[in-house]
Design a protein around this motif. Structure first.
Motif, PDB file in Angstrom:
ATOM      1  N   GLN A  38       6.210  26.477  -1.633  1.00 40.01           N
ATOM      2  CA  GLN A  38       5.384  27.124  -0.367  1.00 40.01           C
ATOM      3  C   GLN A  38       4.177  26.002  -0.310  1.00 40.01           C
ATOM      4  O   GLN A  38       3.614  26.208  -1.616  1.00 40.01           O
ATOM      5  N   VAL A  39       3.937  25.691   0.296  1.00 42.41           N
ATOM      6  CA  VAL A  39       2.679  25.100   0.525  1.00 42.41           C
ATOM      7  C   VAL A  39       1.233  25.417   1.650  1.00 42.41           C
ATOM      8  O   VAL A  39       2.055  26.320   2.777  1.00 42.41           O
ATOM      9  N   LYS A  66       3.424  26.580  -4.174  1.00 39.74           N
ATOM     10  CA  LYS A  66       3.745  27.612  -4.943  1.00 39.74           C
ATOM     11  C   LYS A  66       4.926  27.450  -5.224  1.00 39.74           C
ATOM     12  O   LYS A  66       5.691  26.931  -4.390  1.00 39.74           O
ATOM     13  N   VAL A  67       5.223  27.605  -5.918  1.00 43.37           N
ATOM     14  CA  VAL A  67       7.292  27.771  -6.467  1.00 43.37           C
ATOM     15  C   VAL A  67       7.163  29.085  -6.587  1.00 43.37           C
ATOM     16  O   VAL A  67       6.968  30.121  -7.870  1.00 43.37           O
ATOM     17  N   GLY A  68       7.895  30.231  -5.927  1.00 42.63           N
ATOM     18  CA  GLY A  68       7.723  31.649  -6.056  1.00 42.63           C
ATOM     19  C   GLY A  68       6.406  32.174  -6.167  1.00 42.63           C
ATOM     20  O   GLY A  68       5.669  31.896  -5.042  1.00 42.63           O
ATOM     21  N   ASP A  69       5.950  32.260  -6.647  1.00 44.45           N
ATOM     22  CA  ASP A  69       4.326  33.501  -7.639  1.00 44.45           C
ATOM     23  C   ASP A  69       3.774  32.370  -8.726  1.00 44.45           C
ATOM     24  O   ASP A  69       2.431  32.697  -8.447  1.00 44.45           O
ATOM     25  N   THR A  71       2.164  29.091  -9.382  1.00 48.03           N
ATOM     26  CA  THR A  71       1.057  27.341  -8.769  1.00 48.03           C
ATOM     27  C   THR A  71       2.483  26.648  -9.050  1.00 48.03           C
ATOM     28  O   THR A  71       2.196  26.006 -10.360  1.00 48.03           O
ATOM     29  N   MET A  72       2.125  25.799  -8.389  1.00 45.99           N
ATOM     30  CA  MET A  72       2.670  23.896  -9.065  1.00 45.99           C
ATOM     31  C   MET A  72       1.300  23.283  -8.840  1.00 45.99           C
ATOM     32  O   MET A  72       0.967  22.176 -10.082  1.00 45.99           O
ATOM     33  N   PHE A  73       0.608  23.078  -7.598  1.00 43.94           N
ATOM     34  CA  PHE A  73      -0.628  22.439  -7.514  1.00 43.94           C
ATOM     35  C   PHE A  73      -1.628  22.950  -6.724  1.00 43.94           C
ATOM     36  O   PHE A  73      -1.847  23.546  -5.796  1.00 43.94           O
ATOM     37  N   LEU A  74      -2.984  23.288  -7.224  1.00 45.05           N
ATOM     38  CA  LEU A  74      -3.686  23.030  -6.259  1.00 45.05           C
ATOM     39  C   LEU A  74      -5.057  21.766  -5.924  1.00 45.05           C
ATOM     40  O   LEU A  74      -5.899  21.938  -7.959  1.00 45.05           O
ATOM     41  N   ILE A  75      -5.029  21.853  -4.995  1.00 43.98           N
ATOM     42  CA  ILE A  75      -6.245  20.686  -4.987  1.00 43.98           C
ATOM     43  C   ILE A  75      -7.142  21.788  -3.731  1.00 43.98           C
ATOM     44  O   ILE A  75      -6.724  22.328  -3.212  1.00 43.98           O
ATOM     45  N   GLU A  76      -8.374  20.931  -4.443  1.00 51.38           N
ATOM     46  CA  GLU A  76      -9.601  21.560  -3.154  1.00 51.38           C
ATOM     47  C   GLU A  76     -10.665  19.993  -3.414  1.00 51.38           C
ATOM     48  O   GLU A  76     -10.819  19.644  -4.316  1.00 51.38           O
ATOM     49  N   ALA A  77     -10.575  19.875  -1.778  1.00 53.11           N
ATOM     50  CA  ALA A  77     -11.262  18.412  -1.885  1.00 53.11           C
ATOM     51  C   ALA A  77     -12.234  18.675  -0.958  1.00 53.11           C
ATOM     52  O   ALA A  77     -12.535  18.976   0.519  1.00 53.11           O
ATOM     53  N   LYS A  78     -13.825  18.171  -1.055  1.00 53.49           N
ATOM     54  CA  LYS A  78     -14.696  18.141   0.009  1.00 53.49           C
ATOM     55  C   LYS A  78     -15.554  17.074   0.515  1.00 53.49           C
ATOM     56  O   LYS A  78     -16.008  16.260  -0.539  1.00 53.49           O
ATOM     57  N   GLN A  79     -15.298  16.595   1.820  1.00 53.61           N
ATOM     58  CA  GLN A  79     -15.603  15.331   2.231  1.00 53.61           C
ATOM     59  C   GLN A  79     -16.921  15.452   2.927  1.00 53.61           C
ATOM     60  O   GLN A  79     -16.828  16.251   3.668  1.00 53.61           O
TER      61      GLN A  79
END
Length: 149
Positions: A38-39, A66-69, A71-79
């Motif tokens: 889930q994205v 996330k897969v279920g509960d 976290t697969m990956f988390l990206i935070e980006a600020k341009q």
């Protein structure tokens, strides 16, 4: 000469990646999961004056997959970008900061998020196009509604 000094000025001075973070807290085990992730994508905008007639505007994307509960990956980006905005009425300056500046910055942010996903070993996440005009108008209406209460 004084007439030229009063003409409106809008120009991008500099564009830059202000912040970037990638986390894969459950790797490598979660990479073996077969379930569809889930994205969740959250966008934020900010602008502030940094000098007379000079502003920093930024757009932030937070992508949580996330897969279920877990976290697969988390990206935070600020341009971000530094914009010179002079000799416009104040309401137009706010519209430029809330619509034109984010529209200028956003394509770079989209490319960065997609690239980071790919480099992390995942399929690219393509951020959807955003109607910053509609977002700005909704924000203005919300602020007007809060002021009326």
């Amino acid at each position: 000469m004084a007439e030229q000094d009063q003409s409106p000025v809008f120009q991008l001075q500099r564009m830059y990646l202000k912040d970037l973070s990638l986390e894969q807290p459950n790797s490598p085990q979660i990479l073996l999961e077969q379930a569809q992730p889930q994205v969740d994508i959250q966008l934020g905008m900010a602008a502030e004056a940094i000098a007379e007639g000079v502003f920093e505007a930024s757009v932030t994307a937070t992508v949580t997959t996330k897969v279920g509960d877990r976290t697969m990956f988390l990206i935070e980006a600020k341009q971000a970008g530094i914009f010179e905005i002079r000799n416009f009425p104040e309401d137009q300056v706010q519209a430029i900061l809330g619509v034109v500046c984010p529209q200028t910055i956003y394509p770079y942010l989209r490319a960065i998020v997609s690239d980071v996903c790919t480099r992390a070993g995942f399929p690219p996440i393509l951020l959807a196009e955003v109607n910053f005009q509609a977002m700005f108008e909704a924000q203005q209406q919300a602020q007007a509604g809060n002021g009326a209460n």
